[in-house]
Enzyme design. Sequence first.
Site, PDB file in Angstrom:
ATOM      1  CE  LYS A 101      -2.066  -2.003   3.513  1.00  0.00           C
ATOM      2  NZ  LYS A 101      -1.754  -3.279   3.379  1.00  0.00           N
ATOM      3  CB  ILE A 102       3.461   2.713   2.300  1.00  0.00           C
ATOM      4  CG1 ILE A 102       2.252   2.427   3.287  1.00  0.00           C
ATOM      5  CG2 ILE A 102       4.308   3.777   2.322  1.00  0.00           C
ATOM      6  CD1 ILE A 102       3.160   2.298   4.929  1.00  0.00           C
ATOM      7  CG  ASP A 118       6.662  -6.963  -3.097  1.00  0.00           C
ATOM      8  OD1 ASP A 118       6.486  -8.077  -2.661  1.00  0.00           O
ATOM      9  OD2 ASP A 118       6.124  -5.803  -2.679  1.00  0.00           O
ATOM     10  CB  CYS A 144       9.570  -4.792   2.362  1.00  0.00           C
ATOM     11  SG  CYS A 144      11.205  -4.670   2.905  1.00  0.00           S
ATOM     12  N   PRO A 145       8.004  -5.053   5.119  1.00  0.00           N
ATOM     13  CG  PRO A 145       6.601  -7.004   5.486  1.00  0.00           C
ATOM     14  CD  PRO A 145       7.112  -5.987   4.296  1.00  0.00           C
ATOM     15  CB  THR A 178       9.160   5.849   5.980  1.00  0.00           C
ATOM     16  OG1 THR A 178       8.773   5.097   4.853  1.00  0.00           O
ATOM     17  CG2 THR A 178       9.796   7.066   5.772  1.00  0.00           C
ATOM     18  CB  SER A 179       9.795  -0.064   6.258  1.00  0.00           C
ATOM     19  OG  SER A 179       8.772  -0.547   6.151  1.00  0.00           O
ATOM     20  NE  ARG A 180       7.545  -1.703  12.434  1.00  0.00           N
ATOM     21  CZ  ARG A 180       6.570  -0.859  12.075  1.00  0.00           C
ATOM     22  NH1 ARG A 180       6.894   0.215  11.701  1.00  0.00           N
ATOM     23  NH2 ARG A 180       5.288  -1.211  12.371  1.00  0.00           N
ATOM     24  CG  ASP A 232       9.737   7.960  10.464  1.00  0.00           C
ATOM     25  OD1 ASP A 232       9.852   9.183  11.220  1.00  0.00           O
ATOM     26  OD2 ASP A 232       8.875   7.420  10.561  1.00  0.00           O
ATOM     27  CD  GLU A 249      11.554   2.999  16.096  1.00  0.00           C
ATOM     28  OE1 GLU A 249      12.139   3.326  15.197  1.00  0.00           O
ATOM     29  OE2 GLU A 249      10.357   2.769  16.268  1.00  0.00           O
ATOM     30  CG  HIS A 270       7.857   4.818  14.348  1.00  0.00           C
ATOM     31  ND1 HIS A 270       8.615   3.694  14.516  1.00  0.00           N
ATOM     32  CD2 HIS A 270       7.069   4.888  13.412  1.00  0.00           C
ATOM     33  CE1 HIS A 270       7.922   2.930  13.748  1.00  0.00           C
ATOM     34  NE2 HIS A 270       6.832   3.588  13.354  1.00  0.00           N
TER      35      HIS A 270
HETATM   36  P1  NAI Z   1       1.817  -3.699   3.009  1.00  0.00           P
HETATM   37  O1  NAI Z   1       1.485  -5.119   3.638  1.00  0.00           O
HETATM   38  O2  NAI Z   1       0.562  -3.489   1.964  1.00  0.00           O
HETATM   39  O3  NAI Z   1       3.026  -4.103   1.969  1.00  0.00           O
HETATM   40  C1  NAI Z   1       4.225  -4.587   2.077  1.00  0.00           C
HETATM   41  C2  NAI Z   1       5.088  -5.216   0.881  1.00  0.00           C
HETATM   42  O4  NAI Z   1       6.349  -5.640   1.176  1.00  0.00           O
HETATM   43  C3  NAI Z   1       4.059  -6.172   0.086  1.00  0.00           C
HETATM   44  O5  NAI Z   1       4.001  -5.884  -1.018  1.00  0.00           O
HETATM   45  C4  NAI Z   1       5.170  -7.585   0.405  1.00  0.00           C
HETATM   46  O6  NAI Z   1       4.770  -8.321  -0.653  1.00  0.00           O
HETATM   47  C5  NAI Z   1       6.534  -6.887   0.517  1.00  0.00           C
HETATM   48  N1  NAI Z   1       7.102  -7.813   0.940  1.00  0.00           N
HETATM   49  C6  NAI Z   1       7.098  -8.785   2.031  1.00  0.00           C
HETATM   50  N2  NAI Z   1       8.133  -9.404   2.377  1.00  0.00           N
HETATM   51  C7  NAI Z   1       9.246  -8.835   1.515  1.00  0.00           C
HETATM   52  C8  NAI Z   1      10.585  -9.254   0.963  1.00  0.00           C
HETATM   53  N3  NAI Z   1      11.183 -10.233   1.684  1.00  0.00           N
HETATM   54  N4  NAI Z   1      11.337  -8.277   0.460  1.00  0.00           N
HETATM   55  C9  NAI Z   1      10.419  -7.619  -0.435  1.00  0.00           C
HETATM   56  N5  NAI Z   1       9.310  -7.358  -0.304  1.00  0.00           N
HETATM   57  C10 NAI Z   1       8.562  -7.848   0.796  1.00  0.00           C
HETATM   58  O7  NAI Z   1       2.457  -2.830   3.965  1.00  0.00           O
HETATM   59  P2  NAI Z   1       2.519  -1.395   4.082  1.00  0.00           P
HETATM   60  O8  NAI Z   1       0.981  -0.812   4.649  1.00  0.00           O
HETATM   61  O9  NAI Z   1       2.868  -0.861   2.737  1.00  0.00           O
HETATM   62  O10 NAI Z   1       3.464  -0.935   5.169  1.00  0.00           O
HETATM   63  C11 NAI Z   1       4.764  -1.301   4.850  1.00  0.00           C
HETATM   64  C12 NAI Z   1       5.671  -1.060   5.947  1.00  0.00           C
HETATM   65  O11 NAI Z   1       5.687   0.424   6.540  1.00  0.00           O
HETATM   66  C13 NAI Z   1       5.102  -1.919   7.315  1.00  0.00           C
HETATM   67  O12 NAI Z   1       5.580  -3.229   7.300  1.00  0.00           O
HETATM   68  C14 NAI Z   1       5.520  -0.937   8.481  1.00  0.00           C
HETATM   69  O13 NAI Z   1       6.714  -1.633   8.814  1.00  0.00           O
HETATM   70  C15 NAI Z   1       5.765   0.258   7.921  1.00  0.00           C
HETATM   71  N6  NAI Z   1       4.947   1.362   8.505  1.00  0.00           N
HETATM   72  C16 NAI Z   1       5.830   2.506   9.004  1.00  0.00           C
HETATM   73  C17 NAI Z   1       5.000   3.399   9.611  1.00  0.00           C
HETATM   74  C18 NAI Z   1       5.623   4.784  10.238  1.00  0.00           C
HETATM   75  O14 NAI Z   1       4.994   5.516  10.737  1.00  0.00           O
HETATM   76  N7  NAI Z   1       7.163   4.991   9.955  1.00  0.00           N
HETATM   77  C19 NAI Z   1       3.493   3.547   9.470  1.00  0.00           C
HETATM   78  C20 NAI Z   1       2.922   2.256   8.803  1.00  0.00           C
HETATM   79  C21 NAI Z   1       3.835   1.360   8.274  1.00  0.00           C
END
Ligand code: NAI
Length: 345
Positions: free
Chosen positions: A154-155, A174, A202-203, A229-231, A255, A260, A292
Amino acid sequence: MIKVAFYDAKEYDKASFERYGQTQDVQFRYFEAKLNEDTVELAKGSDAVCVFVNDSVSAAVIDKLYEYGVKLIALRSAGYNNVDVQAAFGKVHVVHVPAYSPYAVAEHAMALLLTSIRRIHKAYNRTREFNFSLSGLTGFDLHGKTVGVIGTGKIGRIFVDICRGFGMRVVAYDAYPAKDSGIEYVSLEDLFRESDVISLHCPLTDSTRHLIDEDAIRQMKKGVVIVNTSRGGLIDAEALLNGIKERKIGAACLDVYEEEADIFFEDRSGHIMNDELLARLISMPNVIITSHQAFLTKEALDNIAETTVNNILSYFSGDGICDNELCYRCGNIERCKKERKERCF
Ligand code: NAI
């Protein structure tokens, strides 16, 4: 009345949760403390706990929650790397907020990138002191540059669209590429080799921990800008620091940071910074760190509160089925095909 122990509560959380919760038969007990083995006792007498990204929901914590009769762990986040979902299976159900504002995070990623490469943070400080010199503020155009996006969920996809709006060439990696998305997928090696900017979406899992390490950095272009901005755990911070010191990495926009948990979200300005690595990163002129904060928009906070309250209500009422339940039943939580017509266990 459903009683919920709300951990790591901040003023901005309370404002939105009071709006959605109190009218809906959900009673929140707010605790500033983060959930961990020392604080789990606060959950006694609660039906559910509500947690955020730096609460530590380990197997030991889950066992205690189970012992206290807590039925539900309601994450206020999309990411769930801080919950031992395998340990929770069969004991305590886990729900999350799959999307609250992917725009908030993607826009923050671009805000960090632009701030960094156009030296806005430096210009802001200078002009406040009536220093109007441009020396050292030369940036570069994003137009025509290649951005490598890792994770096109999504992001990531919104970030792809934003980058295209800037006239960038987008390549992506991905583990599960999106079909018919029009996105040019490449191998990780090619992405590292071709990208002027790399943004992580990615997560954090066992397979993505330290995805950006010494070896990955070695493959990158000189001057590459890394945006995370992920983890934090996606990047080996020591390798990142070395890459910066060796002038291989042009800039880093972070971020999130692996360590952290006891630092971010708190005012530590009157304290000695014990984390040498973070202190060194912050001291670098080409590193920007936010705490964050990418999720922190009014829209996102409202969506988090509304979805979390609805998750709790769905679980405790009627058939108890919640579309946002995280399920470990088949062992692959990312790809779980569980029919949403039943609970995980
Ligand atoms: P999402 O689940 O919609 O997308 C994650 C994508 O990563 C998917 O397309 C998945 O197939 C892909 N993925 C999974 N394993 C992978 C790998 N080994 N290598 C490459 N790609 C892989 O998640 P969304 O909503 O896009 O969020 C992504 C990340 O953003 C979250 O996991 C979270 O850690 C982080 N996040 C950070 C925030 C912040 O405030 N800084 C707030 C919200 C989310």
